[in-house]
Design a protein around this motif. Structure first.
Motif, PDB file in Angstrom:
ATOM      1  N   MET A   1       3.420  -3.894  -6.096  1.00  0.00           N
ATOM      2  CA  MET A   1       2.890  -2.553  -6.222  1.00  0.00           C
ATOM      3  C   MET A   1       3.037  -2.062  -7.667  1.00  0.00           C
ATOM      4  SD  MET A   1       3.728   0.557  -3.662  1.00  0.00           S
ATOM      5  CE  MET A   1       2.829   0.159  -2.199  1.00  0.00           C
ATOM      6  N   HIS A   2       4.021  -2.635  -8.347  1.00  0.00           N
ATOM      7  CA  HIS A   2       4.250  -2.202  -9.711  1.00  0.00           C
ATOM      8  C   HIS A   2       3.313  -2.941 -10.645  1.00  0.00           C
ATOM      9  CE1 HIS A   2       6.469  -1.242 -13.375  1.00  0.00           C
ATOM     10  NE2 HIS A   2       6.834  -0.195 -12.683  1.00  0.00           N
ATOM     11  N   ARG A   3       2.814  -2.240 -11.643  1.00  0.00           N
ATOM     12  CA  ARG A   3       1.774  -2.803 -12.490  1.00  0.00           C
ATOM     13  C   ARG A   3       2.229  -4.008 -13.301  1.00  0.00           C
ATOM     14  NH1 ARG A   3      -1.845   1.934 -15.261  1.00  0.00           N
ATOM     15  NH2 ARG A   3      -0.574   3.361 -14.055  1.00  0.00           N
ATOM     16  N   HIS A   4       3.482  -4.017 -13.701  1.00  0.00           N
ATOM     17  CA  HIS A   4       3.860  -4.987 -14.721  1.00  0.00           C
ATOM     18  C   HIS A   4       4.656  -6.183 -14.221  1.00  0.00           C
ATOM     19  CE1 HIS A   4       2.354  -1.871 -17.252  1.00  0.00           C
ATOM     20  NE2 HIS A   4       3.258  -1.034 -16.796  1.00  0.00           N
ATOM     21  N   SER A   5       5.108  -6.162 -12.957  1.00  0.00           N
ATOM     22  CA  SER A   5       6.037  -7.195 -12.554  1.00  0.00           C
ATOM     23  C   SER A   5       5.373  -8.337 -11.782  1.00  0.00           C
ATOM     24  CB  SER A   5       7.168  -6.590 -11.730  1.00  0.00           C
ATOM     25  OG  SER A   5       6.617  -5.904 -10.633  1.00  0.00           O
ATOM     26  N   GLU A   6       4.034  -8.376 -11.754  1.00  0.00           N
ATOM     27  CA  GLU A   6       3.330  -9.433 -11.025  1.00  0.00           C
ATOM     28  C   GLU A   6       3.706 -10.816 -11.552  1.00  0.00           C
ATOM     29  OE1 GLU A   6       1.457  -9.185  -8.384  1.00  0.00           O
ATOM     30  OE2 GLU A   6       1.775  -7.017  -8.379  1.00  0.00           O
ATOM     31  N   LYS A   7       3.756 -10.924 -12.879  1.00  0.00           N
ATOM     32  CA  LYS A   7       3.974 -12.219 -13.505  1.00  0.00           C
ATOM     33  C   LYS A   7       5.359 -12.766 -13.146  1.00  0.00           C
ATOM     34  CE  LYS A   7       3.153 -14.064 -18.098  1.00  0.00           C
ATOM     35  NZ  LYS A   7       3.070 -13.643 -19.501  1.00  0.00           N
ATOM     36  N   LYS A   8       6.345 -11.886 -13.209  1.00  0.00           N
ATOM     37  CA  LYS A   8       7.716 -12.267 -12.887  1.00  0.00           C
ATOM     38  C   LYS A   8       7.796 -12.765 -11.445  1.00  0.00           C
ATOM     39  CE  LYS A   8      12.272 -10.209 -12.734  1.00  0.00           C
ATOM     40  NZ  LYS A   8      12.926  -8.923 -12.581  1.00  0.00           N
TER      41      LYS A   8
ATOM     42  N   LEU B   1       2.789 -14.232   8.686  1.00  0.00           N
ATOM     43  CA  LEU B   1       1.456 -13.626   8.652  1.00  0.00           C
ATOM     44  C   LEU B   1       1.512 -12.178   9.137  1.00  0.00           C
ATOM     45  CD1 LEU B   1      -0.754 -16.591   9.947  1.00  0.00           C
ATOM     46  CD2 LEU B   1      -0.511 -15.724   7.613  1.00  0.00           C
ATOM     47  N   VAL B   2       2.228 -11.946  10.237  1.00  0.00           N
ATOM     48  CA  VAL B   2       2.322 -10.581  10.771  1.00  0.00           C
ATOM     49  C   VAL B   2       2.964  -9.650   9.746  1.00  0.00           C
ATOM     50  CG1 VAL B   2       3.446  -9.125  12.504  1.00  0.00           C
ATOM     51  CG2 VAL B   2       2.404 -11.279  13.186  1.00  0.00           C
ATOM     52  N   THR B   3       4.070 -10.109   9.130  1.00  0.00           N
ATOM     53  CA  THR B   3       4.786  -9.204   8.234  1.00  0.00           C
ATOM     54  C   THR B   3       4.032  -8.982   6.923  1.00  0.00           C
ATOM     55  OG1 THR B   3       6.129 -11.106   7.673  1.00  0.00           O
ATOM     56  CG2 THR B   3       7.124  -9.472   9.075  1.00  0.00           C
ATOM     57  N   LEU B   4       3.319 -10.002   6.454  1.00  0.00           N
ATOM     58  CA  LEU B   4       2.533  -9.777   5.234  1.00  0.00           C
ATOM     59  C   LEU B   4       1.377  -8.826   5.541  1.00  0.00           C
ATOM     60  CD1 LEU B   4       2.463 -13.241   3.471  1.00  0.00           C
ATOM     61  CD2 LEU B   4       3.632 -11.166   2.760  1.00  0.00           C
ATOM     62  N   TYR B   5       0.831  -8.949   6.771  1.00  0.00           N
ATOM     63  CA  TYR B   5      -0.244  -8.043   7.187  1.00  0.00           C
ATOM     64  C   TYR B   5       0.237  -6.594   7.129  1.00  0.00           C
ATOM     65  CZ  TYR B   5      -4.061  -6.216  10.068  1.00  0.00           C
ATOM     66  OH  TYR B   5      -5.139  -5.506  10.529  1.00  0.00           O
TER      67      TYR B   5
ATOM     68  N   ARG C   1      -1.803   6.926  -2.218  1.00  0.00           N
ATOM     69  CA  ARG C   1      -3.155   6.352  -2.140  1.00  0.00           C
ATOM     70  C   ARG C   1      -3.315   5.435  -0.935  1.00  0.00           C
ATOM     71  NH1 ARG C   1      -6.516   9.257  -3.924  1.00  0.00           N
ATOM     72  NH2 ARG C   1      -8.013   7.562  -3.975  1.00  0.00           N
ATOM     73  N   HIS C   2      -2.237   5.187  -0.193  1.00  0.00           N
ATOM     74  CA  HIS C   2      -2.276   4.236   0.927  1.00  0.00           C
ATOM     75  C   HIS C   2      -3.471   4.436   1.865  1.00  0.00           C
ATOM     76  CE1 HIS C   2      -0.764   1.425   3.915  1.00  0.00           C
ATOM     77  NE2 HIS C   2      -0.858   2.365   4.825  1.00  0.00           N
TER      78      HIS C   2
ATOM     79  N   SER D   1      -6.548  -4.955  -0.245  1.00  0.00           N
ATOM     80  CA  SER D   1      -7.034  -4.689  -1.597  1.00  0.00           C
ATOM     81  C   SER D   1      -5.900  -4.214  -2.492  1.00  0.00           C
ATOM     82  CB  SER D   1      -8.114  -3.609  -1.562  1.00  0.00           C
ATOM     83  OG  SER D   1      -9.134  -3.978  -0.692  1.00  0.00           O
ATOM     84  N   ALA D   2      -6.068  -4.484  -3.781  1.00  0.00           N
ATOM     85  CA  ALA D   2      -5.157  -3.908  -4.763  1.00  0.00           C
ATOM     86  C   ALA D   2      -5.665  -2.499  -5.075  1.00  0.00           C
ATOM     87  CB  ALA D   2      -5.145  -4.765  -6.013  1.00  0.00           C
ATOM     88  N   PRO D   3      -4.797  -1.642  -5.611  1.00  0.00           N
ATOM     89  CA  PRO D   3      -5.262  -0.308  -5.997  1.00  0.00           C
ATOM     90  C   PRO D   3      -6.388  -0.412  -7.033  1.00  0.00           C
ATOM     91  CG  PRO D   3      -2.864  -0.482  -6.162  1.00  0.00           C
ATOM     92  CD  PRO D   3      -3.364  -1.842  -5.857  1.00  0.00           C
ATOM     93  N   SER D   4      -7.433   0.398  -6.860  1.00  0.00           N
ATOM     94  CA  SER D   4      -8.564   0.362  -7.783  1.00  0.00           C
ATOM     95  C   SER D   4      -8.266   1.209  -9.016  1.00  0.00           C
ATOM     96  CB  SER D   4      -9.807   0.889  -7.083  1.00  0.00           C
ATOM     97  OG  SER D   4      -9.617   2.265  -6.798  1.00  0.00           O
ATOM     98  N   LYS D   5      -9.185   1.169  -9.981  1.00  0.00           N
ATOM     99  CA  LYS D   5      -9.072   2.023 -11.176  1.00  0.00           C
ATOM    100  C   LYS D   5      -8.978   3.489 -10.767  1.00  0.00           C
ATOM    101  CE  LYS D   5     -10.671   0.175 -15.484  1.00  0.00           C
ATOM    102  NZ  LYS D   5     -11.666  -0.917 -15.525  1.00  0.00           N
ATOM    103  N   GLN D   6      -9.781   3.841  -9.744  1.00  0.00           N
ATOM    104  CA  GLN D   6      -9.800   5.228  -9.278  1.00  0.00           C
ATOM    105  C   GLN D   6      -8.433   5.619  -8.706  1.00  0.00           C
ATOM    106  OE1 GLN D   6     -12.028   6.201  -5.823  1.00  0.00           O
ATOM    107  NE2 GLN D   6     -12.617   8.220  -6.580  1.00  0.00           N
TER     108      GLN D   6
END
Lengths: 346, 263
Positions: A1-8, A218-222, B105-106, B113-118
């Motif tokens: 959910m955080h913008r910057h930690s995907e790579k980590k 699968l259920v929990t990731l959903y 935004r949920h 989907s990932a959050p959009s620009k909007q």
């Protein structure tokens, strides 16, 4: 959910995946009979492709040791570790309690009671699945009872939850002791099974745990994002569009199913579901969509290491449940202390 | 009771076990107004909000939102319409402020989907509006009570719903931030024709900001109407059991209330 930690997160997942595969190969090599990793890969390759020429120049007993003795046990250990860690993440996420896991909530004891009953009565009406089915019913009944005990005014109180789990767990332990008393000559079967062991693992067990783990993942990731939002509490998650009551039920049932199958296949193994989510939350943060896969992988590695230690390193084979409790118990104390001091990293 | 109503409540009642909490509530709320929900502790204000958001289901009577029974909406479609700022805010695990605001935004983001620009635009906008952009990467469990409350208001703004419900949303805030939040809410009502329904304990705030006041006592609606007509010494005495005086305050150009305890 955080913008910057995907790579980590991707790096960590990749590293854990490689470690899991390496741990499986290395622990297959270890034991009374040392087998070279190359030979292991060739045996596995031959089994997968049916190409017998890969087995040339390998001693005749090696394929048997790898495929029928070591791999079922090693894969069961890895899958059960993943399953217990996964259910730990779910229980902690839903019950908003970092001390919740299948063991502290009494779920494992409930499953063990159900399974002991099946073992004692020698139930075979459901064939191979009798013990798992009884374990599942025991786990669900325990879950309902513990939740009922800790619910006041329609709210589950986090403070009383663990206490309820301990109370119910204690009653069930007494029940299991009573079953042991009744079991008379068969008592050894129950005792050894309860202490937890991978020694009698079979490919059937691997498939059973693997299938339930896949289903649960699968259920929990959903519902991963819903689970994140549910940590804000019922009113917030309801008004953010989460079907809180429904998702909570589905996830608790899923986690209990995995716990029950793990217990039915291997007996009670404590603390994996507690330690692993904690360590991983420290590394990837509280987002369940990241926490679930990395916890499953780390749980697999941890339990596999512990099992390999007792199987191939220690002079005598300590029951795995005893070993994880000896390592996990002190860890539990540390978390408890930190939480009391309000310094928990949660 | 016409189709232009936002909420229509008919003979609504609710109880916890044998204890009645709300009784015979009949009310219509129209869009584009700032509603104040006023009453003593335990009079059923929070339960009233819970019924409007669908968190709880009334025992008798019906609640319509936009002329359709509330229970016929899915949680998700309702969350696109109604944003709640709850009184309490607790998360057992350490999300960052940005992650908490993004949770607003949920209901607008598809499951995979990932959050959009909007979506990010609304998140940034909401944090800027409340003035918490600097707290973006802070963990919520390291925040003060007031900072947490502002993060939750930002989350509700990011939800971008036409109706906002505040359950004492400013109880931990100092006077400046309280006025800031109420000013933002008033702007949303006046400029964007959104609807705000706020539980308010501070009668002076209610007098200054609410177009319409709903006074509750012991689970019933004691008085409701335009604030100018209902915010009177008589109503306050009846509902709160205190002696009150309502005067016009030239500094704020609003009514101000002062109280005395009945000995």
């Amino acid at each position: 959910m955080h913008r910057h930690s995907e790579k980590k997160f991707l790096l960590l997942t990749g590293a854990l995946l490689i470690c899991t595969v390496l741990a499986i190969i290395i622990s297959t090599a270890m034991g009374y009979m040392v087998i070279s990793p190359v030979d292991i890969l060739r045996v596995i390759g031959a089994a997968l492709t049916g190409d017998a020429s890969l087995l040339d120049s390998i001693e005749a007993t090696v394929p048997y040791v790898v495929m029928d003795v070591r791999l079922p046990r090693i894969l069961t250990a890895a899958l059960v570790g993943a399953g217990l860690a996964l259910s730990g993440v779910i229980y902690q996420g839903i019950l908003l309690n970092p001390l919740a896991d299948p063991y502290t909530l009494g779920i494992s004891s409930g499953a063990a009671f159900g399974a002991s009953l099946a073992l004692l009565a020698n139930v075979s009406m459901l064939g191979h699945f009798s013990t798992p089915v009884f374990a599942f019913v025991g786990a669900i009944l325990t879950l309902l009872l513990v939740m009922r005990l800790s619910t006041f005014n329609g709210q589950i109180s986090a403070q009383t939850l663990i206490l309820s789990g301990v109370i119910v767990g204690a009653i069930l332990s007494a029940g299991i002791s009573f079953l042991k008393y009744l079991a008379d000559e068969q008592v050894a079967i129950i005792i050894f099974w309860l202490m937890g062991s991978f020694a009698s693992s079979t490919w059937n067990g691997v498939l059973l745990v693997g299938a339930s783990l896949l289903f649960a993942m699968l259920v929990t990731l959903y519902y991963g994002r819903d689970l994140n939002i549910m940590s804000l509490g019922r009113r917030s998650s309801d008004t953010l569009g989460v079907e809180t009551a429904k998702v909570r039920k589905i996830l608790l049932l899923t986690a209990s199913l995995v716990t029950a199958i793990c217990v039915a296949v291997t007996g009670i193994i404590g603390f994996i579901g507690l330690i692993v989510p904690h360590l991983m939350r420290y590394l990837v943060g509280p987002d369940n969509r990241k926490l679930l896969p990395v916890s499953a992988l780390a749980g697999a590695i941890l339990l596999l290491l512990a099992d390999t230690m007792t199987r191939a390193v220690l002079p005598v084979e300590v029951p795995i449940g005893v070993l994880t409790a000896l390592i996990g118990g002190p860890f539990f104390c540390i978390i408890f202390r930190q939480k009391q001091k309000g310094k928990s990293y949660e | 009771m016409n189709n232009a109503d936002l909420f229509t409540l008919r003979d609504v009642s609710f109880a916890y076990g044998p204890t009645p909490v709300l009784q015979d509530v009949n009310l219509s709320l129209v869009p584009g107004k700032f509603y104040g929900l006023i009453g003593p502790n335990g009079c059923g204000k929070t339960t009233f909000l819970d019924l409007l958001t669908g968190c709880k289901k009334q025992l008798t009577g019906t609640i319509d939102y936009k002329a359709k029974e509330l229970s016929h909406y899915s949680k998700k479609s309702l969350a696109q319409q109604l944003a709640l700022v709850p009184q309490e805010f607790d998360t057992g695990f350490g999300f960052t402020v940005e992650e908490i605001v993004l949770m607003g935004r949920h209901p607008h983001i598809d499951r995979f989907s990932a959050p959009s620009k909007q979506d990010w635009f609304f998140v940034d906008q909401a944090m800027k509006c409340i003035g918490i952009t600097g707290l973006r990467d802070r963990y919520t469990n390291s925040l003060s009570g007031g900072q947490k409350q502002r993060a939750v208001v930002a989350r509700a703004l990011a939800q971008n719903a036409p109706v906002l419900l505040f359950d004492e949303a400013t109880s931990s805030l100092d006077v400046k931030y309280t006025l800031q939040i109420f000013n933002i809410a008033r702007k949303l009502v006046q400029m964007e024709k959104r609807t705000v329904i706020a539980v308010i304990h501070n009668l002076n705030l209610a007098a200054a900001y609410c177009d319409y006041s709903i006074f509750m006592k012991e689970g019933r609606i004691a008085q409701h109407g335009p604030t100018a007509d209902t915010m009177t010494a008589e109503t306050i005495a009846e509902v709160f059991d205190v002696q009150a005086k309502v005067v016009f305050d030239p500094f704020n150009q609003t009514r101000q209330v002062s109280f005395q305890y009945f000995e």
